[in-house]
Design a protein around this motif. Structure first.
Motif, PDB file in Angstrom:
ATOM      1  N   ALA A  89       0.841  -1.193   0.000  1.00 51.19           N
ATOM      2  CA  ALA A  89       0.000   0.000   0.000  1.00 51.19           C
ATOM      3  C   ALA A  89       0.874   1.240   0.000  1.00 51.19           C
ATOM      4  O   ALA A  89       1.926   1.269   0.636  1.00 51.19           O
ATOM      5  N   ARG A  90       0.421   2.241  -0.718  1.00 55.27           N
ATOM      6  CA  ARG A  90       1.146   3.511  -0.736  1.00 55.27           C
ATOM      7  C   ARG A  90       0.311   4.577  -0.043  1.00 55.27           C
ATOM      8  O   ARG A  90      -0.902   4.639  -0.187  1.00 55.27           O
ATOM      9  N   ARG A  91       1.023   5.416   0.699  1.00 55.54           N
ATOM     10  CA  ARG A  91       0.360   6.577   1.281  1.00 55.54           C
ATOM     11  C   ARG A  91       0.555   7.725   0.298  1.00 55.54           C
ATOM     12  O   ARG A  91       1.673   8.206   0.118  1.00 55.54           O
ATOM     13  N   VAL A  92      -0.501   8.102  -0.338  1.00 58.38           N
ATOM     14  CA  VAL A  92      -0.393   9.111  -1.395  1.00 58.38           C
ATOM     15  C   VAL A  92      -0.737  10.491  -0.852  1.00 58.38           C
ATOM     16  O   VAL A  92      -1.794  10.689  -0.269  1.00 58.38           O
ATOM     17  N   TYR A  93       0.204  11.402  -1.032  1.00 56.94           N
ATOM     18  CA  TYR A  93       0.073  12.734  -0.464  1.00 56.94           C
ATOM     19  C   TYR A  93      -0.349  13.760  -1.505  1.00 56.94           C
ATOM     20  O   TYR A  93       0.041  13.673  -2.667  1.00 56.94           O
ATOM     21  N   THR A  94      -1.116  14.724  -1.045  1.00 59.14           N
ATOM     22  CA  THR A  94      -1.426  15.888  -1.871  1.00 59.14           C
ATOM     23  C   THR A  94      -1.291  17.144  -1.019  1.00 59.14           C
ATOM     24  O   THR A  94      -1.472  17.099   0.189  1.00 59.14           O
ATOM     25  N   LEU A  95      -0.959  18.240  -1.697  1.00 57.06           N
ATOM     26  CA  LEU A  95      -0.852  19.521  -1.021  1.00 57.06           C
ATOM     27  C   LEU A  95      -2.222  20.004  -0.591  1.00 57.06           C
ATOM     28  O   LEU A  95      -3.201  19.840  -1.311  1.00 57.06           O
ATOM     29  N   THR A  96      -2.276  20.640   0.560  1.00 58.84           N
ATOM     30  CA  THR A  96      -3.483  21.368   0.939  1.00 58.84           C
ATOM     31  C   THR A  96      -3.279  22.828   0.564  1.00 58.84           C
ATOM     32  O   THR A  96      -2.182  23.232   0.180  1.00 58.84           O
ATOM     33  N   ARG A  97      -4.329  23.603   0.691  1.00 57.45           N
ATOM     34  CA  ARG A  97      -4.195  25.041   0.425  1.00 57.45           C
ATOM     35  C   ARG A  97      -3.170  25.643   1.382  1.00 57.45           C
ATOM     36  O   ARG A  97      -2.336  26.459   1.006  1.00 57.45           O
ATOM     37  N   ASP A  98      -3.241  25.191   2.620  1.00 52.22           N
ATOM     38  CA  ASP A  98      -2.281  25.625   3.616  1.00 52.22           C
ATOM     39  C   ASP A  98      -0.857  25.299   3.169  1.00 52.22           C
ATOM     40  O   ASP A  98       0.068  26.097   3.354  1.00 52.22           O
ATOM     41  N   GLY A  99      -0.700  24.136   2.593  1.00 55.77           N
ATOM     42  CA  GLY A  99       0.604  23.712   2.112  1.00 55.77           C
ATOM     43  C   GLY A  99       1.112  24.602   0.995  1.00 55.77           C
ATOM     44  O   GLY A  99       2.303  24.910   0.917  1.00 55.77           O
ATOM     45  N   GLU A 100       0.207  25.009   0.121  1.00 63.37           N
ATOM     46  CA  GLU A 100       0.597  25.899  -0.980  1.00 63.37           C
ATOM     47  C   GLU A 100       1.122  27.212  -0.417  1.00 63.37           C
ATOM     48  O   GLU A 100       2.158  27.711  -0.860  1.00 63.37           O
ATOM     49  N   GLU A 101       0.417  27.729   0.552  1.00 58.26           N
ATOM     50  CA  GLU A 101       0.868  28.978   1.169  1.00 58.26           C
ATOM     51  C   GLU A 101       2.211  28.781   1.861  1.00 58.26           C
ATOM     52  O   GLU A 101       3.083  29.643   1.806  1.00 58.26           O
ATOM     53  N   HIS A 102       2.343  27.625   2.461  1.00 59.16           N
ATOM     54  CA  HIS A 102       3.589  27.333   3.156  1.00 59.16           C
ATOM     55  C   HIS A 102       4.766  27.323   2.180  1.00 59.16           C
ATOM     56  O   HIS A 102       5.856  27.795   2.493  1.00 59.16           O
TER      57      HIS A 102
END
Lengths: 151, 151
Positions: A89-102
């Motif tokens: 199994a893979r843990r697939v990550y995506t940016l949040t809006r907060d992450g974009e600002e970060h």
DNA sequence: CGATCTAGATGCGTTGAACATCTAGATGAG
DNA sequence: CTCATCTAGATGTTCAACGCATCTAGATCG
């Protein structure tokens, strides 16, 4: 990163305090890669990190995974397990809006730092101005008036 | 800093490995200040450090003094007690030849790093190329051929 | 079946960072 | 004289990060 909020500087501008050069710039790299890839699991990021790394220091697997969990804990990325398609199994990550600002914040911080480093390098390489003879005791003792509260 | 000699890279060029962003760039700043001032005690350096700092992070007294001792232990600077002129005794530091070379190395490292950071910042700010739709499983699984030995 | 690859996670010893505290001589105010 | 402050350097403690090794476990292939 500015999770500690940096008590020292109440400036508006993001500062390098809270980050302590966290994770050898792995954090901004991850954010950037997620931004351009849309989403990815840790293992997939590993290969790209090598290619995009800011320094020639190798990036530790452990640091990568820990940074991802850290980012998620702070709401900068989201993850979901993906089990289809074979393999573990893979843990697939995506940016949040907060992450974009970060990521923007990181860009600002790194921009400043890069400029400062560039100035420094040019100062170091500047044709050696012959340094003034060993200055008087007084000149050494009191460097300037505003050095009062050096903590 | 490359006291650990960086086993990973046998490159000729100085690398960022061994330093681990040691002491928040306090080390190169000290070397540079000593280079232009000729000599100084720790306390005198403190004020100048604030002015020349690469980041807006405050510089810790403890970090300064410890870095000085560290530099001396590695032969980058020399020190001698100076008791004349009143006030408590000062440990006055001067750069060694080794220290001058060390400063050059730092300049090279920081130059590279600054360039890398600058490229990174520009990449981040590049007009968002709309990322390709969620790629096929295969594309994620095998990022590239040369990602074999990711340690 | 066993080896290898993919994917993620954990444990541990060392080192660095942040902050507080300490010593001690010199100086100046009251 | 005494107390506070300034100058100068050093140490101690706590917590986080780093580097490295190790572990689990499913999938795949010879």
């Amino acid at each position: 990163m500015p999770s500690k909020l940096c008590a020292r500087h109440t400036k508006k501008q993001p500062c390098t305090c809270g980050m302590g050069n966290l994770y050898r710039f792995v954090e901004p790299l991850i954010l950037h890669l997620l931004a351009i890839k849309g989403s990815a699991c840790g293992y997939a990021l590993l290969a790209d990190l090598e290619a995009h790394a800011l320094t020639d220091a190798a990036i530790d697997k452990a640091a990568l995974y820990r940074t991802l969990r850290h980012l998620e804990a702070n709401g900068k990325v989201q993850s979901a397990w993906e089990t289809d398609g074979g393999g573990p199994a893979r843990r697939v990550y995506t940016l949040t809006r907060d992450g974009e600002e970060h990521l923007e914040e990181w860009a600002a911080v790194l921009e400043h730092l890069a400029q400062a480093m560039d100035r420094f390098v040019r100062a170091v390489r500047k044709p050696k101005r012959r340094h003034t003879r060993p200055r008087s005791r007084a000149a050494i003792a009191s460097p300037s008036k505003k050095s009062r509260n050096v903590r």
